[in-house]
Design a protein around this motif. Structure first.
Motif, short mmCIF file in Angstrom:
data_model
loop_
_atom_site.label_atom_id
_atom_site.label_comp_id
_atom_site.label_asym_id
_atom_site.label_seq_id
_atom_site.Cartn_x
_atom_site.Cartn_y
_atom_site.Cartn_z
N LEU A 122 0.83 -1.21 0.00
CA LEU A 122 0.00 0.00 0.00
C LEU A 122 0.86 1.25 0.00
O LEU A 122 0.56 2.24 -0.70
CB LEU A 122 -0.92 -0.01 1.22
CG LEU A 122 -1.86 1.19 1.37
CD1 LEU A 122 -2.78 1.33 0.17
CD2 LEU A 122 -2.67 1.07 2.66
N ALA A 123 1.96 1.25 0.75
CA ALA A 123 2.85 2.41 0.79
C ALA A 123 3.50 2.65 -0.58
O ALA A 123 3.63 3.81 -1.03
CB ALA A 123 3.92 2.22 1.85
N LEU A 124 3.89 1.59 -1.26
CA LEU A 124 4.50 1.74 -2.58
C LEU A 124 3.48 2.26 -3.59
O LEU A 124 3.84 3.05 -4.48
CB LEU A 124 5.07 0.40 -3.05
CG LEU A 124 6.30 -0.11 -2.29
CD1 LEU A 124 6.65 -1.52 -2.72
CD2 LEU A 124 7.49 0.82 -2.50
N ALA A 125 2.23 1.84 -3.47
CA ALA A 125 1.20 2.36 -4.36
C ALA A 125 0.93 3.84 -4.08
O ALA A 125 0.74 4.65 -5.00
CB ALA A 125 -0.08 1.55 -4.21
N LEU A 126 0.92 4.21 -2.80
CA LEU A 126 0.71 5.61 -2.44
C LEU A 126 1.90 6.49 -2.83
O LEU A 126 1.76 7.71 -2.92
CB LEU A 126 0.46 5.73 -0.94
CG LEU A 126 -0.88 5.19 -0.42
CD1 LEU A 126 -0.88 5.16 1.10
CD2 LEU A 126 -2.03 6.04 -0.93
N ALA A 127 3.06 5.87 -3.03
CA ALA A 127 4.26 6.64 -3.38
C ALA A 127 4.33 7.00 -4.85
O ALA A 127 5.27 7.69 -5.26
CB ALA A 127 5.51 5.85 -2.99
N VAL A 128 3.36 6.55 -5.67
CA VAL A 128 3.40 6.90 -7.09
C VAL A 128 3.25 8.41 -7.32
O VAL A 128 3.99 8.99 -8.11
CB VAL A 128 2.33 6.10 -7.86
CG1 VAL A 128 2.24 6.56 -9.31
CG2 VAL A 128 2.64 4.61 -7.82
N PRO A 129 2.28 9.10 -6.66
CA PRO A 129 2.21 10.56 -6.85
C PRO A 129 3.49 11.30 -6.43
O PRO A 129 3.95 12.17 -7.18
CB PRO A 129 1.00 10.96 -5.99
CG PRO A 129 0.15 9.75 -5.94
CD PRO A 129 1.11 8.60 -5.90
N PRO A 130 4.11 10.98 -5.26
CA PRO A 130 5.39 11.64 -4.97
C PRO A 130 6.46 11.34 -6.01
O PRO A 130 7.29 12.22 -6.32
CB PRO A 130 5.77 11.07 -3.60
CG PRO A 130 4.49 10.68 -2.98
CD PRO A 130 3.63 10.22 -4.10
N ALA A 131 6.48 10.12 -6.55
CA ALA A 131 7.46 9.80 -7.58
C ALA A 131 7.24 10.65 -8.83
O ALA A 131 8.20 11.16 -9.43
CB ALA A 131 7.38 8.31 -7.93
N ALA A 132 5.97 10.81 -9.24
CA ALA A 132 5.68 11.64 -10.41
C ALA A 132 6.05 13.09 -10.14
O ALA A 132 6.62 13.77 -11.02
CB ALA A 132 4.20 11.52 -10.76
N GLY A 133 5.75 13.58 -8.95
CA GLY A 133 6.10 14.96 -8.62
C GLY A 133 7.60 15.18 -8.60
O GLY A 133 8.09 16.21 -9.10
N CYS A 134 8.35 14.24 -8.03
CA CYS A 134 9.81 14.39 -7.99
C CYS A 134 10.41 14.30 -9.39
O CYS A 134 11.37 15.02 -9.71
CB CYS A 134 10.41 13.32 -7.08
SG CYS A 134 10.07 13.55 -5.32
N ALA A 135 9.87 13.42 -10.24
CA ALA A 135 10.36 13.32 -11.61
C ALA A 135 10.11 14.62 -12.37
O ALA A 135 10.98 15.09 -13.13
CB ALA A 135 9.69 12.15 -12.33
N ARG A 136 8.94 15.21 -12.18
CA ARG A 136 8.62 16.49 -12.84
C ARG A 136 9.51 17.60 -12.30
O ARG A 136 10.01 18.44 -13.08
CB ARG A 136 7.15 16.81 -12.60
CG ARG A 136 6.69 18.12 -13.21
CD ARG A 136 6.82 18.08 -14.71
NE ARG A 136 6.37 19.32 -15.32
CZ ARG A 136 6.51 19.61 -16.60
NH1 ARG A 136 7.10 18.75 -17.42
NH2 ARG A 136 6.06 20.75 -17.09
N LEU A 137 9.72 17.63 -11.00
CA LEU A 137 10.57 18.65 -10.39
C LEU A 137 11.99 18.57 -10.94
O LEU A 137 12.60 19.59 -11.29
CB LEU A 137 10.57 18.48 -8.87
CG LEU A 137 11.49 19.40 -8.08
CD1 LEU A 137 11.03 20.84 -8.19
CD2 LEU A 137 11.55 18.97 -6.61
N PHE A 138 12.51 17.36 -11.06
CA PHE A 138 13.88 17.19 -11.57
C PHE A 138 13.98 17.64 -13.02
O PHE A 138 14.94 18.31 -13.40
CB PHE A 138 14.30 15.73 -11.42
CG PHE A 138 15.66 15.45 -11.96
CD1 PHE A 138 16.79 16.04 -11.40
CD2 PHE A 138 15.84 14.58 -13.03
CE1 PHE A 138 18.06 15.77 -11.89
CE2 PHE A 138 17.09 14.31 -13.53
CZ PHE A 138 18.21 14.91 -12.96
#
Length: 377
Positions: A207-223
């Motif tokens: 569940l934590a890994l699934a919830l981490a998809v939005p932070p991953a997308a945000g960090c990828a966009r930020l980079f």
């Protein structure tokens, strides 16, 4: 100019030429042979001297020129008032379309967490065959949701992702749910004992890994956005690398911190089976680095790291099974020693942690080059 004419003809700005020259091995020392202080200066001269190839698209017109021309033509034929209202409606429609696209991308990143949460809730209220059906449906839905999310937004890749990366990701997530319990039962079982039953799943890390998809997308966009800004303000390849490497490390740290927080919070969810933090954190970081490399055109490296981590985990289970055969007990000795000393979670922590560390070192080199960002949207 003759060697890189095609690159110069297709380029939309000098930055793209500089990135292409870097990808072909041209350094600031090479540019000095052509009496330029760096690759950026050489790219500017090439951009100025080589004519653009118009067959790949029309030249960019000044901002607002098309709107003004359409408005003037409409005014000549149908009147200024009608043209003004039409132009205003079109201009008002563009922001709405843009906002709708942004909302769609946000919802796509939230879809894996929603599917995973619904599946875990269904498992909590069912038993027996209905629970098995809910589990299979949830696994299929999560796979579809992750595939849809990977095709939209900041996590999309320029080409098709390697099949090995998708298969390795699926097996790694499966091991994160059932692997620790299975390995513990294999190590604790006697050589002549029966095959172990399916262990209880660890649902909180999934569940934590699934919830981490939005932070991953945000960090990828930020980079991607910040790297492009640094590329526009740099005057040399070394200068850009010096600016981009701290940004990359900060983005990875930000994602790791967000994932750690989610792992702690999901342990408090009623009915969720918690697991150790280290293996899930190592797996999440490995998946993020592999996807970030794929987004910027280095998918094979991420697929290799994912495959290596996956093979290490499942070979550990195979080694314990092989140790049950006569004369092959030394094969299982290292895995047994690690499990008895640090617990079964040590195997995925070491496998994913080692792969993530190697991938971090590689990514900090290739993702801080100008060629990794020139063509990124």
């Amino acid at each position: 100019m003759h060697r890189h004419r095609e690159l110069c003809e297709r380029a939309v700005d000098p930055l793209e030429i500089a990135a292409g020259l870097e990808a072909h091995g041209v350094t600031d020392r090479t540019a000095a042979r052509f009496r330029h202080r760096d690759v950026f200066s050489l790219a500017e001269e090439l951009y100025a001297r080589v004519p653009r190839d118009m067959s790949h698209g029309p030249a960019a017109s000044p901002p607002g020129a098309a709107d003004r021309a359409a408005t003037d033509a409409e005014a000549d034929t149908r009147g200024v008032d009608r043209a003004g209202s039409r132009g205003g409606a079109e201009r008002a429609g563009r922001p709405r379309t843009r906002r709708a696209g942004q909302v769609g991308r946000v919802l796509a990143t939230l879809l894996p967490a929603a599917v995973c949460g619904a599946a875990l809730a269904g498992r909590a209220v069912t038993t027996g065959r209905p629970q098995l059906a809910v589990t299979l449906a949830g696994a299929l839905g999560l796979a579809v949701a992750l595939a849809h999310c990977a095709r939209r937004g900041p996590l999309r890749t320029p080409g098709r992702a390697p099949l090995t990366a998708s298969a390795a990701t699926t097996l790694l997530l499966l091991y994160a749910v059932y692997g620790d319990g299975l390995l513990d039962q294999l190590v604790a079982g006697s050589p002549d004992g029966p095959w172990p039953a399916l262990p209880a799943p660890l649902t909180a890390p999934l569940l934590a890994l699934a919830l981490a998809v939005p932070p991953a997308a945000g960090c990828a966009r930020l980079f991607a956005v910040r790297a492009r800004r640094r590329l526009a303000g740099s005057r040399g390849l070394d200068d850009f690398t010096a600016r981009a490497r701290p940004l990359f490390l900060a983005v990875v740290t930000l994602y790791a911190a967000a994932l750690t927080g989610l792992l702690v919070l999901t342990r408090l969810v009623p009915g969720a089976s918690p697991g150790p933090l280290a293996p899930a954190l190592a797996l999440g970081t490995l998946l993020f680095l592999a996807r970030l490399l794929a987004v910027h055109g280095f998918a094979p490296a991420g697929a290799t790291a994912l495959g290596a981590a996956c093979a290490a985990q499942y070979l550990a289970c195979a080694a314990v099974l092989a140790g049950r055969l006569p004369g092959l007990d030394p094969v299982a000795a290292p895995v047994r020693a690690a499990v008895e000393t640090w617990g079964p979670a040590s195997v995925p922590a070491l496998a994913c942690g080692g792969a993530a560390t190697a991938l971090l070192a590689y990514a900090s080199t290739v993702l801080t080059r100008a060629s990794a960002h020139a063509a990124h949207p």
